[in-house]
Design a protein around this motif. Sequence first.
Motif, PDB file in Angstrom:
ATOM      1  N   SER A   7       0.838  -1.207   0.000  1.00 59.02           N
ATOM      2  CA  SER A   7       0.000   0.000   0.000  1.00 59.02           C
ATOM      3  C   SER A   7       0.869   1.250   0.000  1.00 59.02           C
ATOM      4  O   SER A   7       0.611   2.201  -0.744  1.00 59.02           O
ATOM      5  N   GLU A   8       1.893   1.222   0.830  1.00 59.33           N
ATOM      6  CA  GLU A   8       2.800   2.373   0.899  1.00 59.33           C
ATOM      7  C   GLU A   8       3.493   2.597  -0.442  1.00 59.33           C
ATOM      8  O   GLU A   8       3.566   3.728  -0.935  1.00 59.33           O
ATOM      9  N   ARG A   9       3.971   1.519  -1.049  1.00 61.05           N
ATOM     10  CA  ARG A   9       4.651   1.634  -2.341  1.00 61.05           C
ATOM     11  C   ARG A   9       3.683   2.131  -3.412  1.00 61.05           C
ATOM     12  O   ARG A   9       4.040   2.962  -4.243  1.00 61.05           O
ATOM     13  N   ALA A  10       2.442   1.647  -3.390  1.00 61.36           N
ATOM     14  CA  ALA A  10       1.449   2.079  -4.378  1.00 61.36           C
ATOM     15  C   ALA A  10       1.144   3.566  -4.225  1.00 61.36           C
ATOM     16  O   ALA A  10       1.034   4.288  -5.223  1.00 61.36           O
ATOM     17  N   LEU A  11       1.004   4.018  -2.983  1.00 62.59           N
ATOM     18  CA  LEU A  11       0.735   5.438  -2.758  1.00 62.59           C
ATOM     19  C   LEU A  11       1.930   6.298  -3.149  1.00 62.59           C
ATOM     20  O   LEU A  11       1.769   7.381  -3.712  1.00 62.59           O
ATOM     21  N   LEU A  12       3.119   5.811  -2.848  1.00 61.47           N
ATOM     22  CA  LEU A  12       4.336   6.545  -3.178  1.00 61.47           C
ATOM     23  C   LEU A  12       4.508   6.695  -4.692  1.00 61.47           C
ATOM     24  O   LEU A  12       4.947   7.722  -5.184  1.00 61.47           O
ATOM     25  N   HIS A  13       4.105   5.668  -5.434  1.00 61.37           N
ATOM     26  CA  HIS A  13       4.265   5.671  -6.887  1.00 61.37           C
ATOM     27  C   HIS A  13       2.923   5.804  -7.612  1.00 61.37           C
ATOM     28  O   HIS A  13       2.772   5.311  -8.740  1.00 61.37           O
ATOM     29  N   ALA A  14       1.975   6.451  -6.990  1.00 60.03           N
ATOM     30  CA  ALA A  14       0.642   6.611  -7.576  1.00 60.03           C
ATOM     31  C   ALA A  14       0.690   7.296  -8.942  1.00 60.03           C
ATOM     32  O   ALA A  14      -0.144   7.016  -9.809  1.00 60.03           O
ATOM     33  N   SER A  15       1.659   8.137  -9.150  1.00 62.14           N
ATOM     34  CA  SER A  15       1.762   8.833 -10.439  1.00 62.14           C
ATOM     35  C   SER A  15       2.091   7.876 -11.583  1.00 62.14           C
ATOM     36  O   SER A  15       1.844   8.191 -12.741  1.00 62.14           O
ATOM     37  N   LYS A  16       2.590   6.698 -11.267  1.00 59.55           N
ATOM     38  CA  LYS A  16       2.930   5.715 -12.297  1.00 59.55           C
ATOM     39  C   LYS A  16       1.731   4.841 -12.688  1.00 59.55           C
ATOM     40  O   LYS A  16       1.811   4.089 -13.650  1.00 59.55           O
ATOM     41  N   PHE A  17       0.645   4.941 -11.924  1.00 60.67           N
ATOM     42  CA  PHE A  17      -0.545   4.154 -12.243  1.00 60.67           C
ATOM     43  C   PHE A  17      -1.196   4.713 -13.495  1.00 60.67           C
ATOM     44  O   PHE A  17      -1.409   5.915 -13.624  1.00 60.67           O
ATOM     45  N   GLU A  18      -1.502   3.811 -14.428  1.00 63.22           N
ATOM     46  CA  GLU A  18      -2.125   4.219 -15.682  1.00 63.22           C
ATOM     47  C   GLU A  18      -3.643   4.204 -15.510  1.00 63.22           C
ATOM     48  O   GLU A  18      -4.238   3.148 -15.272  1.00 63.22           O
ATOM     49  N   VAL A  19      -4.264   5.363 -15.647  1.00 59.03           N
ATOM     50  CA  VAL A  19      -5.711   5.470 -15.526  1.00 59.03           C
ATOM     51  C   VAL A  19      -6.351   4.613 -16.606  1.00 59.03           C
ATOM     52  O   VAL A  19      -5.905   4.592 -17.750  1.00 59.03           O
ATOM     53  N   GLY A  20      -7.389   3.889 -16.221  1.00 58.92           N
ATOM     54  CA  GLY A  20      -8.071   3.006 -17.158  1.00 58.92           C
ATOM     55  C   GLY A  20      -7.652   1.555 -17.004  1.00 58.92           C
ATOM     56  O   GLY A  20      -8.270   0.661 -17.561  1.00 58.92           O
ATOM     57  N   THR A  21      -6.580   1.305 -16.236  1.00 59.02           N
ATOM     58  CA  THR A  21      -6.172  -0.072 -15.969  1.00 59.02           C
ATOM     59  C   THR A  21      -6.705  -0.466 -14.593  1.00 59.02           C
ATOM     60  O   THR A  21      -7.196   0.363 -13.848  1.00 59.02           O
ATOM     61  N   ASP A  22      -6.604  -1.750 -14.276  1.00 61.70           N
ATOM     62  CA  ASP A  22      -7.134  -2.247 -13.006  1.00 61.70           C
ATOM     63  C   ASP A  22      -6.186  -1.939 -11.854  1.00 61.70           C
ATOM     64  O   ASP A  22      -5.029  -2.383 -11.856  1.00 61.70           O
ATOM     65  N   LEU A  23      -6.703  -1.227 -10.868  1.00 60.23           N
ATOM     66  CA  LEU A  23      -5.904  -0.873  -9.699  1.00 60.23           C
ATOM     67  C   LEU A  23      -5.494  -2.119  -8.926  1.00 60.23           C
ATOM     68  O   LEU A  23      -4.361  -2.217  -8.464  1.00 60.23           O
ATOM     69  N   ASP A  24      -6.414  -3.090  -8.794  1.00 60.77           N
ATOM     70  CA  ASP A  24      -6.075  -4.284  -8.019  1.00 60.77           C
ATOM     71  C   ASP A  24      -4.921  -5.060  -8.648  1.00 60.77           C
ATOM     72  O   ASP A  24      -4.022  -5.509  -7.957  1.00 60.77           O
ATOM     73  N   ARG A  25      -4.899  -5.179  -9.957  1.00 65.04           N
ATOM     74  CA  ARG A  25      -3.791  -5.861 -10.626  1.00 65.04           C
ATOM     75  C   ARG A  25      -2.479  -5.151 -10.353  1.00 65.04           C
ATOM     76  O   ARG A  25      -1.457  -5.783 -10.106  1.00 65.04           O
ATOM     77  N   TRP A  26      -2.513  -3.838 -10.424  1.00 65.21           N
ATOM     78  CA  TRP A  26      -1.316  -3.037 -10.232  1.00 65.21           C
ATOM     79  C   TRP A  26      -0.783  -3.226  -8.817  1.00 65.21           C
ATOM     80  O   TRP A  26       0.408  -3.465  -8.620  1.00 65.21           O
ATOM     81  N   VAL A  27      -1.662  -3.168  -7.829  1.00 60.94           N
ATOM     82  CA  VAL A  27      -1.242  -3.306  -6.431  1.00 60.94           C
ATOM     83  C   VAL A  27      -0.819  -4.751  -6.141  1.00 60.94           C
ATOM     84  O   VAL A  27       0.144  -4.984  -5.418  1.00 60.94           O
ATOM     85  N   PHE A  28      -1.518  -5.742  -6.708  1.00 61.88           N
ATOM     86  CA  PHE A  28      -1.120  -7.142  -6.528  1.00 61.88           C
ATOM     87  C   PHE A  28       0.281  -7.381  -7.090  1.00 61.88           C
ATOM     88  O   PHE A  28       1.078  -8.106  -6.512  1.00 61.88           O
ATOM     89  N   THR A  29       0.552  -6.779  -8.219  1.00 56.32           N
ATOM     90  CA  THR A  29       1.876  -6.927  -8.825  1.00 56.32           C
ATOM     91  C   THR A  29       2.936  -6.325  -7.912  1.00 56.32           C
ATOM     92  O   THR A  29       4.005  -6.920  -7.715  1.00 56.32           O
TER      93      THR A  29
END
Length: 157
Positions: A30-52
């Motif tokens: 969760s911390e890593r996801a929040l820290l790198h939130a700018s790298k998340f591509e809008v329109g993709t699945d958030l759960d997949r991204w965080v699981f990865t």
Amino acid sequence: MAALYPLLWRFCLVLTKNRTDADDLAQAASERALLHASKFEVGTDLDRWVFTIARRLWLNNKRHEKLRNGQGLVPVESTELEDNAPSVETNIFARQVLKKIQALPEGQRLCVFLVYVEGQSYREAADMLNIPIGTVMSRLSTARRTISEDVNQERTD
């Protein structure tokens, strides 16, 4: 992210087989996801991204543990999971099935979790694990066969 956390925690529990380690891994992911939130591509699945993220953190931790300690994976017998089923028989059966699933190799165990527990499609599981869809199908088939053979063997004993 708050709505995703229980799902992330269960995913981490499947990886770590330990509640305390699952808590730590879910927090780190969760911390890593929040820290790198700018790298998340809008329109993709958030759960997949965080699981990865969680899976990569866990794999890195396992690699470092092996280098530091030379120890392997945690044995299934040392895993403590609560049974919340309504009857004793259901609890016993659920624990037996869970032990059989946890005894599966990591790849099969993760596929079983994503497809059968979390309801992901084969394609979604393949994307999350970054493997071909045929590999997901093969791992699930092997896992089903292994568990079925174990159950049938216990019945004949």
